[in-house]
Design a protein around this motif. Sequence first.
Motif, PDB file in Angstrom:
ATOM      1  N   ASP A 121     -12.241   1.681   6.879  1.00  0.00           N
ATOM      2  CA  ASP A 121     -11.910   0.276   7.145  1.00  0.00           C
ATOM      3  C   ASP A 121     -10.460  -0.035   6.805  1.00  0.00           C
ATOM      4  O   ASP A 121     -10.151  -1.076   6.229  1.00  0.00           O
ATOM      5  CB  ASP A 121     -12.844  -0.645   6.355  1.00  0.00           C
ATOM      6  CG  ASP A 121     -12.777  -0.398   4.842  1.00  0.00           C
ATOM      7  OD1 ASP A 121     -12.184   0.613   4.434  1.00  0.00           O
ATOM      8  OD2 ASP A 121     -13.310  -1.234   4.084  1.00  0.00           O
ATOM      9  N   SER A 122      -9.564   0.856   7.174  1.00  0.00           N
ATOM     10  CA  SER A 122      -8.148   0.603   6.926  1.00  0.00           C
ATOM     11  C   SER A 122      -7.722  -0.684   7.635  1.00  0.00           C
ATOM     12  O   SER A 122      -8.014  -0.876   8.819  1.00  0.00           O
ATOM     13  CB  SER A 122      -7.306   1.768   7.436  1.00  0.00           C
ATOM     14  OG  SER A 122      -5.945   1.400   7.522  1.00  0.00           O
ATOM     15  N   HIS A 128       0.832  -1.207   0.000  1.00  0.00           N
ATOM     16  CA  HIS A 128       0.000   0.000   0.000  1.00  0.00           C
ATOM     17  C   HIS A 128       0.861   1.249   0.000  1.00  0.00           C
ATOM     18  O   HIS A 128       2.014   1.246   0.462  1.00  0.00           O
ATOM     19  CB  HIS A 128      -0.979  -0.002   1.184  1.00  0.00           C
ATOM     20  CG  HIS A 128      -0.396   0.507   2.479  1.00  0.00           C
ATOM     21  ND1 HIS A 128       0.143  -0.336   3.442  1.00  0.00           N
ATOM     22  CD2 HIS A 128      -0.270   1.769   2.965  1.00  0.00           C
ATOM     23  CE1 HIS A 128       0.561   0.386   4.475  1.00  0.00           C
ATOM     24  NE2 HIS A 128       0.329   1.670   4.196  1.00  0.00           N
ATOM     25  N   HIS A 154      -9.085  -2.294  -2.054  1.00  0.00           N
ATOM     26  CA  HIS A 154     -10.039  -1.298  -1.589  1.00  0.00           C
ATOM     27  C   HIS A 154     -10.562  -0.460  -2.767  1.00  0.00           C
ATOM     28  O   HIS A 154      -9.832  -0.207  -3.734  1.00  0.00           O
ATOM     29  CB  HIS A 154      -9.405  -0.388  -0.545  1.00  0.00           C
ATOM     30  CG  HIS A 154      -9.400  -0.977   0.836  1.00  0.00           C
ATOM     31  ND1 HIS A 154      -8.843  -2.201   1.116  1.00  0.00           N
ATOM     32  CD2 HIS A 154      -9.894  -0.506   2.017  1.00  0.00           C
ATOM     33  CE1 HIS A 154      -8.994  -2.462   2.406  1.00  0.00           C
ATOM     34  NE2 HIS A 154      -9.637  -1.452   2.974  1.00  0.00           N
ATOM     35  N   LEU A 190     -11.559   6.775   4.099  1.00  0.00           N
ATOM     36  CA  LEU A 190     -11.863   5.357   4.290  1.00  0.00           C
ATOM     37  C   LEU A 190     -12.060   5.098   5.774  1.00  0.00           C
ATOM     38  O   LEU A 190     -11.457   5.756   6.630  1.00  0.00           O
ATOM     39  CB  LEU A 190     -10.776   4.457   3.718  1.00  0.00           C
ATOM     40  CG  LEU A 190      -9.371   4.456   4.315  1.00  0.00           C
ATOM     41  CD1 LEU A 190      -8.663   3.150   3.948  1.00  0.00           C
ATOM     42  CD2 LEU A 190      -8.555   5.618   3.754  1.00  0.00           C
TER      43      LEU A 190
END
Length: 239
Positions: free
Chosen positions: A168-169, A145, A153, A166
């Motif tokens: 929901d890391s 990432h 994602h 975001l």
Amino acid sequence: MTRDVAVLSDAEAVAETVAQRFLARMAAAQERGETPDVALTGGTVARLVHRQIAAHAHEHPIDWTRITFWFGDERFVAADSPDRNELQARADFLDAVGATRVNAIPSTAEASGVSDAADRYSAQLRSEGSGEFDLVMLGMGPDGHVASLFPGHPQLDDHDHIAVGLTDSPKPPPERVSLTFDALNRARAVWFLVTGAEKAEATQRAWAFDGSVAETPARGISGPSVTWFVDEAAAGDQR
């Protein structure tokens, strides 16, 4: 896109090399009469770089009030949280060198949620940014990432926004704001700062001839000039 790779002995050597390159680049830009826009990253190696910049800043004729600083991503936490990239960068070098144009991504005190923070930051970039970064600095996680753009994602495929939120890391804290690929790639130069053996497999995937951005988001960086500063451990058997 051109990609250059500099393999250094360890994280300290990466930090020293990047800091000197950064200082020289900023001095040269100002000699041309420019006010460069720079996007900073967070993380352990970035903090080493920032401290080296502060230590050697006096060696270069730089007017720090004529550099505009931004952040590639930020944790959506309280303004005084030590987890914020902004506070770490301020502590490590921005305040020490007298930087005055520091544009922070809104905290929980300044935005109602991650989407609001992303919208506010996008508006700030539109109104106060130059439209192009002179330099974007990025780290990379063991999963490949970059910024807060994580494998699999939906933010990886966002071409409608400058910044996205975001909730929901996979890496805590879960709520974050990140620039999109479209924004990150609007840069004259992108520098990756990658150290540690745990990054070697992701580095191999990022440099491979074939592969997907969904699996390795670092592959989504496609600015005109990309340089990887890696230590021997992160380079693995590719050095």
